[in-house]
Write a protein that holds these residues in place. Structure first.
Motif, mmCIF file in Angstrom:
data_model
loop_
_atom_site.group_PDB
_atom_site.id
_atom_site.type_symbol
_atom_site.label_atom_id
_atom_site.label_comp_id
_atom_site.label_asym_id
_atom_site.label_seq_id
_atom_site.Cartn_x
_atom_site.Cartn_y
_atom_site.Cartn_z
ATOM 1 N N PHE A 96 -34.712 61.024 50.320
ATOM 2 C CA PHE A 96 -35.663 62.124 50.273
ATOM 3 C C PHE A 96 -34.872 63.404 50.523
ATOM 4 O O PHE A 96 -34.194 63.540 51.546
ATOM 5 C CB PHE A 96 -36.758 61.960 51.325
ATOM 6 C CG PHE A 96 -37.671 60.802 51.062
ATOM 7 C CD1 PHE A 96 -38.592 60.845 50.015
ATOM 8 C CD2 PHE A 96 -37.621 59.664 51.848
ATOM 9 C CE1 PHE A 96 -39.438 59.776 49.770
ATOM 10 C CE2 PHE A 96 -38.463 58.593 51.602
ATOM 11 C CZ PHE A 96 -39.370 58.650 50.559
ATOM 12 N N CYS A 97 -34.955 64.361 49.584
ATOM 13 C CA CYS A 97 -34.139 65.574 49.636
ATOM 14 C C CYS A 97 -35.007 66.801 49.385
ATOM 15 O O CYS A 97 -36.180 66.684 49.010
ATOM 16 C CB CYS A 97 -33.028 65.514 48.581
ATOM 17 S SG CYS A 97 -32.167 63.916 48.475
ATOM 18 N N THR A 98 -34.431 67.977 49.574
ATOM 19 C CA THR A 98 -35.124 69.202 49.218
ATOM 20 C C THR A 98 -35.260 69.266 47.701
ATOM 21 O O THR A 98 -34.520 68.616 46.967
ATOM 22 C CB THR A 98 -34.356 70.437 49.711
ATOM 23 O OG1 THR A 98 -33.043 70.441 49.131
ATOM 24 C CG2 THR A 98 -34.237 70.438 51.229
ATOM 25 N N GLN A 99 -36.198 70.066 47.230
ATOM 26 C CA GLN A 99 -36.490 70.093 45.801
ATOM 27 C C GLN A 99 -35.340 70.647 44.970
ATOM 28 O O GLN A 99 -35.277 70.427 43.756
ATOM 29 C CB GLN A 99 -37.757 70.899 45.531
ATOM 30 C CG GLN A 99 -37.699 72.344 45.981
ATOM 31 C CD GLN A 99 -38.988 73.089 45.667
ATOM 32 O OE1 GLN A 99 -39.732 72.725 44.779
ATOM 33 N NE2 GLN A 99 -39.261 74.150 46.419
ATOM 34 N N ASP A 100 -34.404 71.363 45.585
ATOM 35 C CA ASP A 100 -33.254 71.909 44.859
ATOM 36 C C ASP A 100 -32.026 71.005 44.926
ATOM 37 O O ASP A 100 -30.973 71.362 44.383
ATOM 38 C CB ASP A 100 -32.890 73.294 45.417
ATOM 39 C CG ASP A 100 -34.007 74.310 45.224
ATOM 40 O OD1 ASP A 100 -34.689 74.225 44.184
ATOM 41 O OD2 ASP A 100 -34.197 75.158 46.114
ATOM 42 N N SER A 101 -32.143 69.874 45.580
ATOM 43 C CA SER A 101 -30.993 68.977 45.730
ATOM 44 C C SER A 101 -30.636 68.296 44.415
ATOM 45 O O SER A 101 -31.432 68.262 43.466
ATOM 46 C CB SER A 101 -31.290 67.914 46.791
ATOM 47 O OG SER A 101 -31.416 68.481 48.074
ATOM 48 N N THR A 102 -29.417 67.766 44.365
ATOM 49 C CA THR A 102 -28.930 67.002 43.217
ATOM 50 C C THR A 102 -28.436 65.656 43.727
ATOM 51 O O THR A 102 -28.216 65.479 44.937
ATOM 52 C CB THR A 102 -27.777 67.738 42.518
ATOM 53 O OG1 THR A 102 -26.647 67.808 43.418
ATOM 54 C CG2 THR A 102 -28.191 69.141 42.115
ATOM 55 N N PRO A 103 -28.225 64.688 42.837
ATOM 56 C CA PRO A 103 -27.688 63.393 43.285
ATOM 57 C C PRO A 103 -26.353 63.522 44.009
ATOM 58 O O PRO A 103 -26.042 62.740 44.908
ATOM 59 C CB PRO A 103 -27.545 62.617 41.976
ATOM 60 C CG PRO A 103 -28.591 63.192 41.079
ATOM 61 C CD PRO A 103 -28.623 64.652 41.407
ATOM 62 N N ALA A 104 -25.576 64.538 43.637
ATOM 63 C CA ALA A 104 -24.276 64.726 44.279
ATOM 64 C C ALA A 104 -24.387 65.421 45.625
ATOM 65 O O ALA A 104 -23.484 65.334 46.466
ATOM 66 C CB ALA A 104 -23.354 65.531 43.361
ATOM 67 N N SER A 105 -25.492 66.137 45.848
ATOM 68 C CA SER A 105 -25.660 66.892 47.087
ATOM 69 C C SER A 105 -27.121 66.869 47.508
ATOM 70 O O SER A 105 -27.946 67.643 47.021
ATOM 71 C CB SER A 105 -25.195 68.346 46.889
ATOM 72 O OG SER A 105 -25.401 69.097 48.069
ATOM 73 N N CYS A 106 -27.448 65.958 48.412
ATOM 74 C CA CYS A 106 -28.817 65.805 48.904
ATOM 75 C C CYS A 106 -28.946 66.475 50.262
ATOM 76 O O CYS A 106 -28.240 66.124 51.206
ATOM 77 C CB CYS A 106 -29.186 64.319 48.994
ATOM 78 S SG CYS A 106 -30.780 64.000 49.802
ATOM 79 N N VAL A 107 -29.852 67.455 50.353
ATOM 80 C CA VAL A 107 -30.124 68.131 51.614
ATOM 81 C C VAL A 107 -31.442 67.613 52.166
ATOM 82 O O VAL A 107 -32.458 67.598 51.447
ATOM 83 C CB VAL A 107 -30.200 69.662 51.412
ATOM 84 C CG1 VAL A 107 -30.514 70.362 52.735
ATOM 85 C CG2 VAL A 107 -28.901 70.182 50.824
ATOM 86 N N ALA A 108 -31.445 67.175 53.401
ATOM 87 C CA ALA A 108 -32.659 66.618 54.009
ATOM 88 C C ALA A 108 -33.751 67.674 54.087
ATOM 89 O O ALA A 108 -33.496 68.804 54.504
ATOM 90 C CB ALA A 108 -32.351 66.078 55.396
ATOM 91 N N PRO A 109 -34.985 67.346 53.681
ATOM 92 C CA PRO A 109 -36.078 68.328 53.715
ATOM 93 C C PRO A 109 -36.568 68.569 55.129
ATOM 94 O O PRO A 109 -36.380 67.741 56.027
ATOM 95 C CB PRO A 109 -37.158 67.662 52.851
ATOM 96 C CG PRO A 109 -36.908 66.197 53.016
ATOM 97 C CD PRO A 109 -35.422 66.045 53.143
#
Length: 249
Positions: A96-109
């Motif tokens: 589960f990531c922020t809406q601007d995240s990518t598979p290479a860079s997932c930021v926790a929401p």
């Protein structure tokens, strides 16, 4: 003497021809082997890609099902490994990531985020190939409050309510709309509405048998609803009955 020289020349010519034929044959065999190797590598690569894509798709379905059942977990894990029983091959996890995240860079929401992104990543069995899928999800409920239409029961059978039911409508204070007689319901029910600015107040209740009371929030014995079309369910409750054939509005 001339015959001996001629024979030697013929032998040399035959040897040259034989060498050329062998060389051409070797080149053809080498090309065939190289082509077969390339096809084998391509086939293996395609199989890996398909396996990874299938694992990612299964991980997306699994993660979405978990989200629909339990919502966003707290605390939010860095990743959730999908059990092998949910996959047809390979391995996978979702995040589960922020809406601007990518598979290479997932930021926790953050807990206050209204939209999040579910990212599922699948791998081939040998781990050489990976594929990812993404989906935006809404964390908000579909309703800001309880739905503002009543529970509509078209049938006149006593089975219209068979069990324990609680109906809440704090918006327009109409909870149940039925052509049946409430006294004949097999099941038990309780309704709650807003009273004097206080929401969730008990208005009607049936505990068992003739032990019941009905408040103004229940419309019952409405014979016009018994034959109403399915499209009428909810229409009159919203005042949207242009043909006037959906019962009281």
């Amino acid at each position: 003497m001339s015959r001996s020289i001629a024979r030697r020349e013929d032998g040399a010519a035959s040897l040259v021809t034989t060498v050329i034929v062998l060389l051409i044959t070797a080149i053809a065999a080498l090309y065939t082997a190289r082509h077969s190797l390339a096809q084998m590598v391509l086939s293996t690569s395609t199989a890996r890609t398909e396996e990874a894509a299938a694992a990612a798709s299964a991980a997306m379905d699994y993660g979405l099902a978990q989200f629909e059942q339990a919502g966003l977990p707290s605390p939010i894990p860095a990743r959730v490994t999908v059990p092998a029983s949910a996959l047809s091959g390979g391995s996978a996890f979702y995040r589960f990531c922020t809406q601007d995240s990518t598979p290479a860079s997932c930021v926790a929401p953050a807990a206050s985020d209204q939209q999040i992104k579910l990212i599922a990543t699948g791998f081939s069995a040998d781990g050489q190939t990976s594929k990812s899928e993404e989906m935006l999800l809404s964390v908000d409920s579909l309703f800001d409050t309880y739905p503002n239409i009543p529970l509509i029961l078209r049938g006149t059978s006593s089975m219209a309510i068979n069990g324990n039911v609680t109906v809440i409508n704090n918006i327009d204070n109409t909870t149940i709309w039925t052509p049946a007689n409430v006294a004949n319901f097999n099941g038990q029910f309780e309704t709650r509405i807003a009273v004097d600015g206080l929401t969730g107040q008990v208005s009607s209740r049936k505990a068992s048998g003739n032990n019941f009371f009905v408040g103004p929030d229940i419309i019952f014995n409405d014979t016009t609803l018994g034959g109403a079309q399915p499209r009428c369910a909810g229409a009159s409750a919203h005042g949207q009955d242009p043909d006037g054939d959906c019962g009281p509005g």
